[in-house]
Design an enzyme around this catalytic site. Structure first.
Site, PDB file in Angstrom:
ATOM      1  N   LEU A  41       0.829  -1.213   0.000  1.00 44.15           N
ATOM      2  CA  LEU A  41       0.000   0.000   0.000  1.00 44.15           C
ATOM      3  C   LEU A  41       0.862   1.260   0.000  1.00 44.15           C
ATOM      4  O   LEU A  41       1.930   1.307   0.595  1.00 44.15           O
ATOM      5  CB  LEU A  41      -0.925  -0.005   1.221  1.00 44.15           C
ATOM      6  CG  LEU A  41      -1.841  -1.230   1.349  1.00 44.15           C
ATOM      7  CD1 LEU A  41      -2.808  -1.045   2.530  1.00 44.15           C
ATOM      8  CD2 LEU A  41      -2.616  -1.509   0.068  1.00 44.15           C
ATOM      9  N   HIS A  42       0.365   2.285  -0.697  1.00 44.34           N
ATOM     10  CA  HIS A  42       1.050   3.570  -0.781  1.00 44.34           C
ATOM     11  C   HIS A  42       0.007   4.679  -0.652  1.00 44.34           C
ATOM     12  O   HIS A  42      -1.172   4.400  -0.384  1.00 44.34           O
ATOM     13  CB  HIS A  42       1.848   3.663  -2.089  1.00 44.34           C
ATOM     14  CG  HIS A  42       1.048   3.291  -3.312  1.00 44.34           C
ATOM     15  ND1 HIS A  42      -0.052   4.008  -3.725  1.00 44.34           N
ATOM     16  CD2 HIS A  42       1.155   2.251  -4.178  1.00 44.34           C
ATOM     17  CE1 HIS A  42      -0.557   3.449  -4.808  1.00 44.34           C
ATOM     18  NE2 HIS A  42       0.146   2.370  -5.108  1.00 44.34           N
ATOM     19  N   HIS A  45      -3.356   4.320  -2.273  1.00 42.03           N
ATOM     20  CA  HIS A  45      -4.331   3.528  -1.515  1.00 42.03           C
ATOM     21  C   HIS A  45      -4.886   4.342  -0.342  1.00 42.03           C
ATOM     22  O   HIS A  45      -6.070   4.237  -0.016  1.00 42.03           O
ATOM     23  CB  HIS A  45      -3.673   2.246  -0.983  1.00 42.03           C
ATOM     24  CG  HIS A  45      -3.210   1.305  -2.044  1.00 42.03           C
ATOM     25  ND1 HIS A  45      -1.876   1.117  -2.351  1.00 42.03           N
ATOM     26  CD2 HIS A  45      -3.904   0.506  -2.889  1.00 42.03           C
ATOM     27  CE1 HIS A  45      -1.772   0.229  -3.317  1.00 42.03           C
ATOM     28  NE2 HIS A  45      -2.971  -0.155  -3.677  1.00 42.03           N
ATOM     29  N   GLN A  69      -4.698 -13.141 -12.047  1.00 41.31           N
ATOM     30  CA  GLN A  69      -4.500 -12.000 -12.945  1.00 41.31           C
ATOM     31  C   GLN A  69      -3.041 -11.794 -13.346  1.00 41.31           C
ATOM     32  O   GLN A  69      -2.701 -10.750 -13.890  1.00 41.31           O
ATOM     33  CB  GLN A  69      -5.102 -10.726 -12.346  1.00 41.31           C
ATOM     34  CG  GLN A  69      -4.423 -10.193 -11.101  1.00 41.31           C
ATOM     35  CD  GLN A  69      -5.234  -9.084 -10.450  1.00 41.31           C
ATOM     36  OE1 GLN A  69      -6.251  -9.323  -9.818  1.00 41.31           O
ATOM     37  NE2 GLN A  69      -4.784  -7.840 -10.589  1.00 41.31           N
ATOM     38  N   GLY A 156      -9.174   2.971  -7.892  1.00 45.11           N
ATOM     39  CA  GLY A 156      -8.405   4.104  -8.401  1.00 45.11           C
ATOM     40  C   GLY A 156      -8.562   4.280  -9.899  1.00 45.11           C
ATOM     41  O   GLY A 156      -8.634   3.313 -10.657  1.00 45.11           O
ATOM     42  N   LYS A 158      -6.242   5.276 -11.613  1.00 46.71           N
ATOM     43  CA  LYS A 158      -4.947   4.872 -12.160  1.00 46.71           C
ATOM     44  C   LYS A 158      -5.117   3.629 -13.050  1.00 46.71           C
ATOM     45  O   LYS A 158      -4.514   3.522 -14.109  1.00 46.71           O
ATOM     46  CB  LYS A 158      -3.997   4.606 -10.987  1.00 46.71           C
ATOM     47  CG  LYS A 158      -2.794   3.757 -11.273  1.00 46.71           C
ATOM     48  CD  LYS A 158      -1.730   4.559 -11.973  1.00 46.71           C
ATOM     49  CE  LYS A 158      -0.423   3.817 -12.104  1.00 46.71           C
ATOM     50  NZ  LYS A 158      -0.544   2.401 -12.349  1.00 46.71           N
ATOM     51  N   VAL A 185      -3.180   9.491  -7.594  1.00 45.22           N
ATOM     52  CA  VAL A 185      -2.261  10.298  -6.772  1.00 45.22           C
ATOM     53  C   VAL A 185      -0.885  10.247  -7.433  1.00 45.22           C
ATOM     54  O   VAL A 185      -0.436   9.178  -7.868  1.00 45.22           O
ATOM     55  CB  VAL A 185      -2.190   9.756  -5.326  1.00 45.22           C
ATOM     56  CG1 VAL A 185      -1.209  10.569  -4.487  1.00 45.22           C
ATOM     57  CG2 VAL A 185      -3.577   9.772  -4.686  1.00 45.22           C
ATOM     58  N   SER A 194       2.364   3.804  -7.802  1.00 46.89           N
ATOM     59  CA  SER A 194       2.068   2.422  -8.160  1.00 46.89           C
ATOM     60  C   SER A 194       2.938   1.521  -7.295  1.00 46.89           C
ATOM     61  O   SER A 194       4.100   1.856  -7.011  1.00 46.89           O
ATOM     62  CB  SER A 194       2.412   2.187  -9.638  1.00 46.89           C
ATOM     63  OG  SER A 194       2.526   0.795  -9.903  1.00 46.89           O
ATOM     64  N   ARG A 196       4.292  -0.979  -8.245  1.00 50.04           N
ATOM     65  CA  ARG A 196       5.403  -1.460  -9.075  1.00 50.04           C
ATOM     66  C   ARG A 196       6.528  -0.429  -9.212  1.00 50.04           C
ATOM     67  O   ARG A 196       7.596  -0.770  -9.711  1.00 50.04           O
ATOM     68  CB  ARG A 196       4.888  -1.885 -10.456  1.00 50.04           C
ATOM     69  CG  ARG A 196       4.064  -3.179 -10.401  1.00 50.04           C
ATOM     70  CD  ARG A 196       3.714  -3.710 -11.785  1.00 50.04           C
ATOM     71  NE  ARG A 196       3.210  -5.076 -11.715  1.00 50.04           N
ATOM     72  CZ  ARG A 196       1.914  -5.425 -11.739  1.00 50.04           C
ATOM     73  NH1 ARG A 196       0.990  -4.495 -11.825  1.00 50.04           N
ATOM     74  NH2 ARG A 196       1.559  -6.687 -11.670  1.00 50.04           N
TER      75      ARG A 196
END
Ligand code: PAF
Length: 291
Positions: A41-42, A45, A69, A156, A158, A185, A194, A196
């Site tokens: 989480l960042h 989130h 996925q 999100g 995103k 964000v 992200s 990643r």
């Protein structure tokens, strides 16, 4: 209950099994929101949690790295797993409950034979590069909606195509939940947050700024009345001379991911490989009528 009597944030309850989740969920009264995540989480989130807290009495966060996925050559094994830090963020942002199941708990009969078919939109853009990706996303999202039974679910922007497909699934399959999109964000220099991003080396992170720069250039050209093709061309220039970035797609669509309109609201979407990391980003654009 997410704060004690002194107003101090209380650690969220953690449910590992569907039985624990069901018991905790049955104690909730009022409006319930869910924020689904794969952990790591960042602040993106955190914004989802805050938006959920604004609308709901209780927020459930799900943390599950969904094997369905990930393609066979993708980053399932190295995807960051940071549960302790995730729980701290959930506590800080007032989540009431965290559902963090194992793969065995989510898929007790093994990988499901029946999956949600995302339809034609699921085969384009991300779906074209990642076959089966949206089948896996929609299947786990539907399962998590059934298990958490929320009034509201926050996702999100995103992951814009994912958000669009979740809206379609909920509409087409009569799922009784309101889907709420939350703006992306960004870091001060424009990089979209992200999970990643933590794969990026310093030079790769610098190169990755070309994605948001492309979106800004494309949106600016669209706003000047340059037309869709010129807006894409302007966006593409942001990659000129940038090493180590391989663009997968850069498109301008209508807000529902259909063909670009002649004028009015539109969406710019980009995906690129930066080193070995695949990044996506998108932004709204407004196509001004040609001058
Ligand atoms: O956006 C994500 O993190 C995932 O695709 C989701 C919605 C949690 C499903 O696994």
């Amino acid at each position: 209950m997410t704060r004690d009597q002194q107003g101090v944030a209380v650690a969220p309850e953690v449910a590992r099994t569907r039985g624990e989740l069901a018991a905790a969920r049955s104690r909730m009264t009022g409006t319930v929101a869910v924020v689904m995540t794969m952990g790591a989480l960042h602040e993106g989130h955190a914004a989802l949690l805050r938006a959920a807290r604004d609308r709901a009495d209780h927020v459930i966060v799900t943390i599950f790295v969904n094997p369905l996925q990930f393609g066979p050559t993708e980053d399932f094994d190295r995807y960051p797993r940071t549960l302790d830090a995730d729980l701290e963020l959930c506590q800080r942002e007032g989540a009431a409950l965290v559902f963090a199941p194992s793969a065995q708990e989510m898929y007790p009969a093994g990988e499901p034979a029946v999956r949600v078919n995302p339809g034609p939109l699921g085969e384009r853009l991300e779906g074209a590069s990642r076959p089966g990706f949206f089948h896996g996303v929609l299947t786990v999202v539907l399962k998590l909606l059934q298990l958490t039974r929320p009034d509201l679910a926050f996702f999100g922007e995103k992951d814009y195509q994912q958000l669009a497909l979740i809206r379609l699934m909920v509409r087409d399959l009569e799922v009784p939940v309101e889907i709420v999109g939350v703006p992306t964000v960004r870091e001060p220099d424009g990089l979209a947050l992200s999970s990643r991003n933590r794969y990026l080396s310093a030079p790769e992170r610098q190169a990755a700024l070309s994605l948001s720069a492309a979106l800004r250039a494309g949106a600016a050209a669209a706003g000047r009345g340059a037309g869709a093709e010129a807006a894409i061309a302007a966006a593409r220039e942001a990659f000129d001379g940038v090493e180590g970035v391989e663009v997968d797609y850069l498109v301008l669509t209508d807000p529902d991911l259909g063909p670009a309109p002649g004028s009015g609201p539109a969406r710019l979407l980009v995906a690129a490989r930066v080193g070995t990391t695949r990044l996506i980003d998108n932004a709204p654009a407004d196509l001004a009528p040609a001058q």
